[in-house]
Write a protein that holds these residues in place. Structure first.
Motif, PDB file in Angstrom:
ATOM      1  N   THR A  74       0.852  -1.189   0.000  1.00 16.06           N
ATOM      2  CA  THR A  74       0.000   0.000   0.000  1.00 16.06           C
ATOM      3  C   THR A  74       0.888   1.239   0.000  1.00 16.06           C
ATOM      4  O   THR A  74       1.744   1.394   0.864  1.00 16.06           O
ATOM      5  N   PHE A  75       0.679   2.126  -1.005  1.00  5.13           N
ATOM      6  CA  PHE A  75       1.419   3.389  -1.072  1.00  5.13           C
ATOM      7  C   PHE A  75       0.759   4.452  -0.202  1.00  5.13           C
ATOM      8  O   PHE A  75       1.430   5.214   0.483  1.00  5.13           O
ATOM      9  N   GLN A  76      -0.554   4.514  -0.278  1.00  7.57           N
ATOM     10  CA  GLN A  76      -1.288   5.545   0.446  1.00  7.57           C
ATOM     11  C   GLN A  76      -2.544   4.906   1.026  1.00  7.57           C
ATOM     12  O   GLN A  76      -3.297   4.231   0.324  1.00  7.57           O
ATOM     13  N   THR A  77      -2.774   5.149   2.315  1.00  6.09           N
ATOM     14  CA  THR A  77      -3.927   4.575   3.002  1.00  6.09           C
ATOM     15  C   THR A  77      -5.210   5.202   2.478  1.00  6.09           C
ATOM     16  O   THR A  77      -5.277   6.406   2.252  1.00  6.09           O
ATOM     17  N   GLY A  78      -6.224   4.379   2.316  1.00  5.30           N
ATOM     18  CA  GLY A  78      -7.536   4.860   1.908  1.00  5.30           C
ATOM     19  C   GLY A  78      -8.434   4.993   3.124  1.00  5.30           C
ATOM     20  O   GLY A  78      -8.193   4.385   4.175  1.00  5.30           O
ATOM     21  N   TYR A  79      -9.489   5.799   2.979  1.00  4.32           N
ATOM     22  CA  TYR A  79     -10.427   6.025   4.084  1.00  4.32           C
ATOM     23  C   TYR A  79     -11.855   5.901   3.578  1.00  4.32           C
ATOM     24  O   TYR A  79     -12.155   6.240   2.429  1.00  4.32           O
ATOM     25  N   LYS A  80     -12.731   5.420   4.478  1.00 11.20           N
ATOM     26  CA  LYS A  80     -14.167   5.300   4.174  1.00 11.20           C
ATOM     27  C   LYS A  80     -14.945   6.064   5.240  1.00 11.20           C
ATOM     28  O   LYS A  80     -14.565   6.082   6.406  1.00 11.20           O
TER      29      LYS A  80
END
Length: 184
Positions: free
Chosen positions: A163-169
């Motif tokens: 993972t390069f950049q964390t995602g958010y929900k």
């Protein structure tokens, strides 16, 4: 029929004539007038009641519109209040660097403070329904953005390698897709 001026002949449905006196006709007319007056008063009262109910409805509608606007305007107030302690922790970290005597110890304490601040920030976000996209989840194009694909012996094809950049929900809706590398 004796007196034509006092009596009138009225035909009935079956064709018979009935004698009605002027007094009876006048009494009937007064009764009709009284009933008409009562009906007009009732109509006036109902019109007044309708006007009041309509005005009340308009007032309630305007009040609800104002309340809705206020609720939307201040909907993030709780979130903002939960972010203030995080901001305080970051400001304390900056001010702690002013009186540094042992740089190594300060760096260690600063790292510990940042880790605690991140934990506090993450807790505040989760309290308001914002969660991180898990790195362990299988690849889902709705919440992941594959920026690269590589050969991998460690994971199966189509699974996330890095993972390069964390995602958010936010609840179930993605706020930001996670940027990931996927196995070929």
């Amino acid at each position: 029929m004796s007196k034509q001026s006092k009596e009138e002949l009225q035909p009935t449905n079956d064709g018979e004539n009935i004698e009605i006196t002027n007094d009876e006709a006048q009494a009937d007319a007064e009764a009709v007038d009284n009933e008409l007056d009562l009906l007009q008063e009732e109509l006036s009262a109902l019109k007044d009641k309708y006007a009041r109910v309509h005005a009340d409805f308009d007032n309630i509608k305007k009040r609800l519109e104002r309340e809705k606007y206020t609720a939307v305007e201040y909907s993030n107030e709780k979130f903002a209040k939960d972010m203030i302690p995080v901001m305080d922790a970051l400001q304390m970290a900056l001010t702690s660097s002013e009186n540094v005597t042992d740089p190594q110890e300060h760096l260690s304490k600063l790292k510990e403070g940042i880790e605690l601040t991140i934990k506090q920030f993450k807790t505040s976000l989760e309290k308001h329904g914002v969660t991180m996209v898990s790195h362990d989840e299988p690849f889902d194009p709705n919440i992941h953005n594959a920026v690269q694909s590589v050969e991998s012996d460690e994971v199966e094809s189509g699974e996330i390698v890095q993972t390069f950049q964390t995602g958010y929900k936010y609840k179930n809706r993605p706020l930001r897709e996670a940027m990931v590398i996927v196995a070929k």
